[in-house]
Write an enzyme that holds these catalytic residues in place. Sequence first.
Site, short mmCIF file in Angstrom:
data_model
loop_
_atom_site.label_atom_id
_atom_site.label_comp_id
_atom_site.label_asym_id
_atom_site.label_seq_id
_atom_site.Cartn_x
_atom_site.Cartn_y
_atom_site.Cartn_z
N GLY A 75 19.97 11.15 -0.82
CA GLY A 75 19.00 12.02 -0.16
C GLY A 75 18.27 11.29 0.95
O GLY A 75 17.57 10.31 0.70
N GLY A 93 15.79 12.38 2.84
CA GLY A 93 14.53 13.04 3.18
C GLY A 93 13.44 12.00 3.34
O GLY A 93 13.72 10.80 3.54
N PHE A 94 12.19 12.43 3.25
CA PHE A 94 11.08 11.51 3.46
C PHE A 94 11.07 10.37 2.44
O PHE A 94 10.84 9.22 2.78
CB PHE A 94 9.75 12.26 3.44
CG PHE A 94 9.55 13.13 4.65
CD1 PHE A 94 9.26 12.57 5.88
CD2 PHE A 94 9.65 14.51 4.57
CE1 PHE A 94 9.08 13.35 7.01
CE2 PHE A 94 9.47 15.32 5.69
CZ PHE A 94 9.18 14.73 6.92
N VAL A 106 27.30 14.61 -3.44
CA VAL A 106 27.26 14.04 -4.79
C VAL A 106 27.45 15.17 -5.79
O VAL A 106 26.83 16.23 -5.67
CB VAL A 106 25.93 13.31 -5.03
CG1 VAL A 106 25.80 12.90 -6.48
CG2 VAL A 106 25.83 12.10 -4.11
N GLU A 148 2.38 29.64 8.48
CA GLU A 148 2.82 29.13 9.78
C GLU A 148 3.88 30.03 10.40
O GLU A 148 3.87 30.28 11.60
CB GLU A 148 3.28 27.68 9.64
CG GLU A 148 2.08 26.78 9.33
CD GLU A 148 2.41 25.31 9.14
OE1 GLU A 148 1.54 24.47 9.46
OE2 GLU A 148 3.51 24.98 8.65
N ALA A 174 5.34 15.91 2.32
CA ALA A 174 5.95 14.72 2.92
C ALA A 174 5.18 13.42 2.62
O ALA A 174 5.81 12.43 2.25
CB ALA A 174 6.10 14.93 4.43
#
Lengths: 423, 423
Positions: free
Chosen positions: B9, B11-12, B77, B169, B313
């Site tokens: 992964g 990501g952050f 995976v 948003e 995040a």
Amino acid sequence: MRQKIVVIGAGFAGLELVSRLKGTDCDITLIDRRNHHLFQPLLYQVATTVLSTAEVAWPVRRLFRKRKDVTTLMADVTDIDRMRKKVICADGTKVDYDWLAVATGAGHTYFGHDEWERFAPGLKTLEDATTIRRHLLQAFEKAELTGDDAERQALLTFVIIGAGPTGVELAGSIAELCHRVLPSDFRRIDTRATRIILVEAGDRILAGFDPKLSEYAASALQQRGVQVRTGAQVTDITAEGVRIGDAFLQSRTVLWAAGVRASPAAEWLGAETDRAGRAKVSETLRLPDDPSVFVLGDTAHIVSAGSMVPGVAPAAKQQGAYAARVIRAALRGKPAPPPFRYRHQGDLATIGRNAAIIDLGRLTLSGRLAWWVWGISHIYFLIGTRSRIFVALSWLWSFLTRQNSGRLITQSDKVVPRNDRQS
Amino acid sequence: MRQKIVVIGAGFAGLELVSRLKGTDCDITLIDRRNHHLFQPLLYQVATTVLSTAEVAWPVRRLFRKRKDVTTLMADVTDIDRMRKKVICADGTKVDYDWLAVATGAGHTYFGHDEWERFAPGLKTLEDATTIRRHLLQAFEKAELTGDDAERQALLTFVIIGAGPTGVELAGSIAELCHRVLPSDFRRIDTRATRIILVEAGDRILAGFDPKLSEYAASALQQRGVQVRTGAQVTDITAEGVRIGDAFLQSRTVLWAAGVRASPAAEWLGAETDRAGRAKVSETLRLPDDPSVFVLGDTAHIVSAGSMVPGVAPAAKQQGAYAARVIRAALRGKPAPPPFRYRHQGDLATIGRNAAIIDLGRLTLSGRLAWWVWGISHIYFLIGTRSRIFVALSWLWSFLTRQNSGRLITQSDKVVPRNDRQS
């Protein structure tokens, strides 16, 4: 009663026509099945990660936001009723016209081998460009992953079929990607060892250019690691690779830059066509039996000064401008302008950094200077200040850092199952 | 023998972990099924045409091009063999590990109504963003085309379900699109008359924020033309619209910002999960029975100081950094660091131009200043100089001209037949 002008296709010809009709006080309807105008001359740079999609495409209706006389419709045209002067769309919408211009462009042809298309995508639309980009980038990803040497070799063999400007620009741009952009990013493969093979059935590449320039381009490509094979006939394309003459070349990435076929507009019109499906028009760019219908751009077979007008952006723009002159004259009750004459402004193609060719007929140019002229002229031809700034910055960034902005693999072939997403 | 660290992964959490392991002299393998890291906090701006895809995503392997200790693999995976310490990929590749970090993020959940997904797309991936963008832009195009009043009304009704930061948003950004960007582009419809309805089951929007800020946000949304419906339960979603309580609302564009469910990593690991599918980990972020396996970010159920760490995040980054400290200490034979403690840095959300909210716990901020802080901090958090320049320029351009850069309808639902393309 305001005259109704309908333009089908928001390519170079259609946009030019609508632009030149400014102030005529007509009801203009511009129809396209896409919501964007595409700057096709730079589409290969989206396919090869230099530019991103938004940098070469603009929403059509935005371009005419200040023209209250222009209504933009995103719709699939399925037929044209010339008797009743109506354009018929897939959703049932019918649009009346007094004047009609059909400029719906061209697609690919696989010369009777439609089954090749799934293995060898061509480059006409934004989706084509992101599809090719995905093929290219996935090939490197899979090569980095695989433990099988033969598979890795097939993954790192790219074949481009057709060596006109698009094929040459694709090959040159892929070579830059392999040699300048990607090498430091991979650990198990050397992207510089990628085989890039440009296949051309004719006896030289860029047949439309001066032979000296073809020769220069071929040698510039070879210097950049591209194998150029002229006089080579493709006889089969499969998931495994390409058959060239009798030899089969293992390749997982085959790109098609060979045949072009006009959109089916001639069928809608019941017009006579040439072999590539282009509608034959009179010297005033109209159907011989129907002066209210123009056919323009890649959809039309146009003869000027005894030879066929090429399917390039400047030619399409000249045709759009000419059609506007004809309509303007008719609206004012003035005599029709003289027949359309194509003014050839020259041909440009780029091979890679510091290498381009320009053929202006009497004057030819190649190398570094030609490359700068190519770049600056293309920025000039883009639409709008924003695109010019962003494309210029993207190029500058790529030039200085060897980083390309558009290296995204999107729209993957398989559907990503829900709740099964990484990142 | 160099230690093998595998991170699944990008990501952050995963990126932070790999970054913080710089100089440890381990063999690090970073695996993701995508080729790009995605800056999810700005993904809604791609969905609403403010930014283009390349501005919020970066090729993972490019980020670590200088780290020769890091091998990036793009692979699916499918399982983890904890007995043999191997990660198993869909293509058969197996990757050995001494340390494993699983940070595969989260997807949507439709609370047992998977059939709603096709009518109400969520926003987690780049494809999700371009899908939502296509839905939004097509709704306006179809509304301009249709002659049916009821259909036009349904096309110009947008429903956003879930009023957390993403829902708020999206709603605010769609309102700006309707009121600031699009009006001059259409001739038959008034995009300012679009109904935008934000539906929330709870009793206030942005439940994670200070109630004063929720109230400010609700009123700022209403000023911008968004109807806010709290305490409203969605009971059905179809191609025709949404059922809220007993009332059926005709709408052709329904967006899902309600439920989140962890990726199936816990299944691969055979780990205990919470109701949202997150693997329960110890206070050192590892599986209780396997200290060599970390689970991080939205995939993990982590308790710090008695409450659950939120799926944002900054939390994911802190977890990645913590895992790096644990591994570094172990590599040097030093004692393990104290248990993970989450430091909440505050919450931000933006409603529209000159309207954002910031909740730092003791300090809250709303309005124009909050909006500038929001913008500047997000540019700061982007990766790389290029993205910062381009996003800042895109925002500046949009701010000054009311033009948005990413108004492209791509990846259309139906396949465009060959030789049948306009543009």
